[in-house]
Design an enzyme around this catalytic site. Sequence first.
Site, PDB file in Angstrom:
ATOM      1  N   ASP A  97       0.980  -1.149  -0.065  1.00  0.00           N
ATOM      2  CA  ASP A  97       0.180   0.012  -0.051  1.00  0.00           C
ATOM      3  C   ASP A  97       0.669   1.140  -0.055  1.00  0.00           C
ATOM      4  O   ASP A  97       1.619   1.299   1.034  1.00  0.00           O
ATOM      5  CB  ASP A  97      -0.598  -0.091   1.338  1.00  0.00           C
ATOM      6  CG  ASP A  97      -1.522   1.320   1.569  1.00  0.00           C
ATOM      7  OD1 ASP A  97      -1.642   2.019   0.643  1.00  0.00           O
ATOM      8  OD2 ASP A  97      -2.183   1.344   2.647  1.00  0.00           O
TER       9      ASP A  97
ATOM     10  N   LYS B  45       2.817  11.415  -3.611  1.00  0.00           N
ATOM     11  CA  LYS B  45       1.980  10.304  -4.237  1.00  0.00           C
ATOM     12  C   LYS B  45       0.953  11.613  -4.859  1.00  0.00           C
ATOM     13  O   LYS B  45       0.463  11.362  -5.942  1.00  0.00           O
ATOM     14  CB  LYS B  45       1.217   9.541  -3.537  1.00  0.00           C
ATOM     15  CG  LYS B  45       0.254   8.805  -4.018  1.00  0.00           C
ATOM     16  CD  LYS B  45      -0.280   7.718  -2.842  1.00  0.00           C
ATOM     17  CE  LYS B  45      -1.597   7.101  -3.623  1.00  0.00           C
ATOM     18  NZ  LYS B  45      -2.015   6.174  -2.422  1.00  0.00           N
TER      19      LYS B  45
ATOM     20  N   GLU C 119      -7.194   0.507  -4.224  1.00  0.00           N
ATOM     21  CA  GLU C 119      -6.890   0.687  -2.600  1.00  0.00           C
ATOM     22  C   GLU C 119      -8.608  -0.118  -2.131  1.00  0.00           C
ATOM     23  O   GLU C 119      -8.472  -0.895  -1.254  1.00  0.00           O
ATOM     24  CB  GLU C 119      -6.645   1.864  -2.106  1.00  0.00           C
ATOM     25  CG  GLU C 119      -5.381   2.133  -2.182  1.00  0.00           C
ATOM     26  CD  GLU C 119      -4.820   3.621  -2.139  1.00  0.00           C
ATOM     27  OE1 GLU C 119      -5.582   4.461  -1.653  1.00  0.00           O
ATOM     28  OE2 GLU C 119      -3.743   3.890  -2.594  1.00  0.00           O
TER      29      GLU C 119
ATOM     30  N   ASP D 296     -12.872   5.297   2.024  1.00  0.00           N
ATOM     31  CA  ASP D 296     -11.665   5.182   2.097  1.00  0.00           C
ATOM     32  C   ASP D 296     -10.878   6.566   2.308  1.00  0.00           C
ATOM     33  O   ASP D 296     -10.778   7.329   1.075  1.00  0.00           O
ATOM     34  CB  ASP D 296     -10.977   4.330   0.824  1.00  0.00           C
ATOM     35  CG  ASP D 296      -9.221   4.467   1.146  1.00  0.00           C
ATOM     36  OD1 ASP D 296      -8.539   5.428   1.855  1.00  0.00           O
ATOM     37  OD2 ASP D 296      -8.623   3.775   0.155  1.00  0.00           O
TER      38      ASP D 296
END
Length: 605
Positions: free
Chosen positions: A8, A70, A171, A193
């Site tokens: 992850d 990211k 994810e 999420d």
Amino acid sequence: MSRIIGIDLGTTNSCVAIHFDGEAVVVANAEGGRTTPSVVAITETGEELVGALARRQAVTNPEATVLAVKRLIGRRYDSPEARDCASVYAYSIVEAPNGDAWVHVRERDYSPQEISSFILRKLKEAAEEYLGEEVTRAIITVPAHFGDSERQATRDAGRLAGLDVERIINEPTAAALAYGVSEEREGLFAVYDLGGGTFDITLLEVRNGVFEVRATSGDTFLGGEDFDNRIIEILVREFQETHGIDLHEERMAMQRLREAAERAKQELSTTTSTEINLPFIAVTDAGPQHLARRLTRGELEDVCAELIERTLGPCQEVLDFAGLTPADMDEVILVGGMTRMPAVQEAVRGFFGRDASRGVNPDEVVAVGAATQGGVLSGEVADVLLLDVTPLSLGVETAGGVFTKLVPQNTTIPVTVAEIFTTAVDNQPFVEVHVLQGERPMAADNRSLARFQLVDLPPAPRGVPKIKVEFHIDANGIVEVTALDEATGKEQRVRVEAASGLTEQEIGRILEEAAASKEDDEERKARADIQNRLRAMLYSVRKSFADLGDRLEEEQRTDIGTMIDESDRILSDEDDVVVLRETLEGLEGAAYLIADAVYAASAEE
Ligand code: AMP
């Protein structure tokens, strides 16, 4: 064949897990952390620090510490995302020759892929340490809402870290997989999420081992860091009102504020009020100024209400798309550190009308799911099938700059769609195909993936040539386009190179540099080891020589005394590992001599 690890790669924290002995286990990093801060720093001496070590020195080295990279991966320099990062972080964001957003740290430009690869490499090493074998294969997760360039860039980051990325999975889908497999649940799942930088909502149906994503949506620019920024803004504004100083200009102060804001936010998940204390945050004519303020949970909830509210739009959107209502959900799963905030849990409960499931740690659930998918691909986990969807529509530009969709969003992947193109004028020697991804009606408002020309068409009246263009989205959500000139029977295949990202040459160059610096790094480590041992040995020989030297023969005493002085000099002046090692061996010999003399003397006594 080596095992497939699950990673992850988060905005704030990353995590690695492995399917091992029938279950997915989270692997601790070298410092013992089960998650690794997604932070990379380059020190003054050019050393790369990754994870907790990098994070710890962020305050004193803000310009050379890259946080939340990211948010930049696969983004253009002129994108709103890159502009937003530039206004928030102390490191410089620069435009790469191909227009991508890169970062500039200590005289060098780095692509976000390269910075991400440092984090991936650390996780890979943790897995190798755990397994006692080399790891070369991985599954990496990305936010469901990532488009093609972000996915390609993530895959390239894996390659730079020495990993074959077997699959990129979303994810939320990974989280559902972790629940469905480890907790043996079935039915309709909503996965909410909210991480450090992105928000995703995904609806899945889980029946008899088939995990079918029904719809997904989200916001790639909404996450925990926005909550931190709201706190920072309160503090900066109040400080300016009181002291007339704009802390935005002070890079070190901003980094300290960022850490304090995040800590306060996290504390307010369990307490109702917290103290923010930042002594010496700035200096004025009146002397050093301190920032001290109590922040309550109520205040945090007030300034962040709009952010939480923004997550509910996509929740409604996915339900509408799947033709479902909140009451149809059998499970609501919370993923991402931000879902620890009580107001977020409350909003989710209010929307879906039920409490969220607990069971798997929200910080680890995604990596656990990725490792489970690794187990599926390597055949260790049987009877599980994952059917994901494409989060964004794929299409081409047609007359008048209109975006014509060929693969609508939420189509199950992998998928292939073919379209026939032709010419608009007589004897046209080529056609141009512009491939885009997005949901807006006009091409210019969507993300351009590639533009290519099919050239050398034989002369023909307009409308006669038939060129079949095939669009393929693979199981990773990555797009490939090939074209075939059917009209003449002559095959003309064209493979699209993405407009952004790293080229093969750039990837090759970075890999070579990494291999070269690996030797350097190892040499540096070997030198540091031997210097440490030499320092310790010198200390102990010097001490025993002072205590027991009088028991040595005159000649031995002179020799060892000289050797101690010489070793001292070598330790401070010499870099050569061979010289250092020889000195260490010499001192060891001296230590034995002293010990022998002492034993001999005591035997005589
Ligand atoms: P992730 O990307 O899933 O690791 O999520 C990280 C985000 O969750 C960061 O913004 C953290 O500050 C936030 N976070 C972690 N723990 C908590 C907590 N206890 N309360 C509120 N936010 C948290």
